[in-house]
Write an enzyme that holds these catalytic residues in place. Sequence first.
Site, PDB file in Angstrom:
ATOM      1  N   HIS A  51      -4.388  -6.558   3.809  1.00 57.97           N
ATOM      2  CA  HIS A  51      -5.254  -7.178   2.801  1.00 57.97           C
ATOM      3  C   HIS A  51      -6.375  -6.208   2.415  1.00 57.97           C
ATOM      4  O   HIS A  51      -6.616  -5.947   1.222  1.00 57.97           O
ATOM      5  CB  HIS A  51      -5.825  -8.473   3.379  1.00 57.97           C
ATOM      6  CG  HIS A  51      -6.824  -9.169   2.493  1.00 57.97           C
ATOM      7  ND1 HIS A  51      -6.565 -10.373   1.895  1.00 57.97           N
ATOM      8  CD2 HIS A  51      -8.088  -8.837   2.118  1.00 57.97           C
ATOM      9  CE1 HIS A  51      -7.607 -10.753   1.181  1.00 57.97           C
ATOM     10  NE2 HIS A  51      -8.562  -9.828   1.313  1.00 57.97           N
ATOM     11  N   GLU A  52      -7.061  -5.671   3.420  1.00 55.12           N
ATOM     12  CA  GLU A  52      -8.171  -4.758   3.142  1.00 55.12           C
ATOM     13  C   GLU A  52      -7.666  -3.428   2.574  1.00 55.12           C
ATOM     14  O   GLU A  52      -8.307  -2.832   1.707  1.00 55.12           O
ATOM     15  CB  GLU A  52      -8.984  -4.522   4.418  1.00 55.12           C
ATOM     16  CG  GLU A  52      -9.525  -5.780   5.077  1.00 55.12           C
ATOM     17  CD  GLU A  52     -10.495  -6.563   4.202  1.00 55.12           C
ATOM     18  OE1 GLU A  52     -10.880  -6.056   3.126  1.00 55.12           O
ATOM     19  OE2 GLU A  52     -10.848  -7.689   4.583  1.00 55.12           O
ATOM     20  N   HIS A  91      -7.158  -3.773  -1.153  1.00 54.50           N
ATOM     21  CA  HIS A  91      -8.410  -3.623  -1.892  1.00 54.50           C
ATOM     22  C   HIS A  91      -8.755  -2.139  -2.066  1.00 54.50           C
ATOM     23  O   HIS A  91      -9.079  -1.684  -3.165  1.00 54.50           O
ATOM     24  CB  HIS A  91      -9.555  -4.298  -1.132  1.00 54.50           C
ATOM     25  CG  HIS A  91      -9.595  -5.784  -1.227  1.00 54.50           C
ATOM     26  ND1 HIS A  91      -9.542  -6.458  -2.427  1.00 54.50           N
ATOM     27  CD2 HIS A  91      -9.710  -6.739  -0.273  1.00 54.50           C
ATOM     28  CE1 HIS A  91      -9.624  -7.760  -2.207  1.00 54.50           C
ATOM     29  NE2 HIS A  91      -9.712  -7.960  -0.907  1.00 54.50           N
TER      30      HIS A  91
END
Length: 264
Positions: A58-59, A62
């Site tokens: 997820h990170e 980004h």
Amino acid sequence: MTTATARSRERRISPVFLAILAVMAVTGWAVWTDFAALPGLAVFLFVTSAWVVSLCLHEYAHARTALHGGDVTVGAKGYLTLNPLKYTHAALSIVLPVLFVIMGGIGLPGGAVFIERGRIEGRWKHSLVSAAGPLTNVLFALVCTAPFWLDALDGVPPAFRYALAFLAFLQVTAALLNMLPVPGLDGYGVVEPWLSYGVKRRIEPYAPYGFFVVIALLFVPAVNGAFFDAIDALMRALGVPEQSRYCGSELFRFWEGTPEFCGV
């Protein structure tokens, strides 16, 4: 050190992430083969490690999207190595979400990587940077539920099926929570570039508290019921029976005992 060498090191997968991935693989095998003496413990370790892997991805999503958008500083910060210890708030990104899974069985959105927004031009790019993380959770949920909506469960052991169902539930809850247009969550980051300067200025003082307001609202029975009704509807749309998710949750919390009808 040459620029090419520095970039290579910035993007090298971290041994920490590889270790977590190895735990996920080994415990997933243990669940599949029923090798573990305590199947619930194997499910717990498999789901927890897989959940941490999804938080890392997820990170990373980004950061990688920000890199392509113009923020070349994400590499030097270690965000492209998938190392959870490099996040801006490692406790919020990893520890708190894991604790919420253990205590309440909900996929809590994690913390965040620090993106230098001033380096990114264009509202669409800013929105995409924010959307990239939750979209990773959506993709993870689709992968976990593929055996269900493809009707390919023949030969899949019950414990592994339940673990996938519960892991998918965590991904769906994380994606839905994170896409709420509330300051401090990714959903607000998607719409924020399209708001007027005046509106953004009025909202800014409340941004640090948005996340905690959402968590507090989940303790309100009416809000909690509506939220989980939406989650249940999404899980049914993905072909996951409620019993599979429930048994996965019960197996995960193995210290509480597992109902006999789960068949494990």
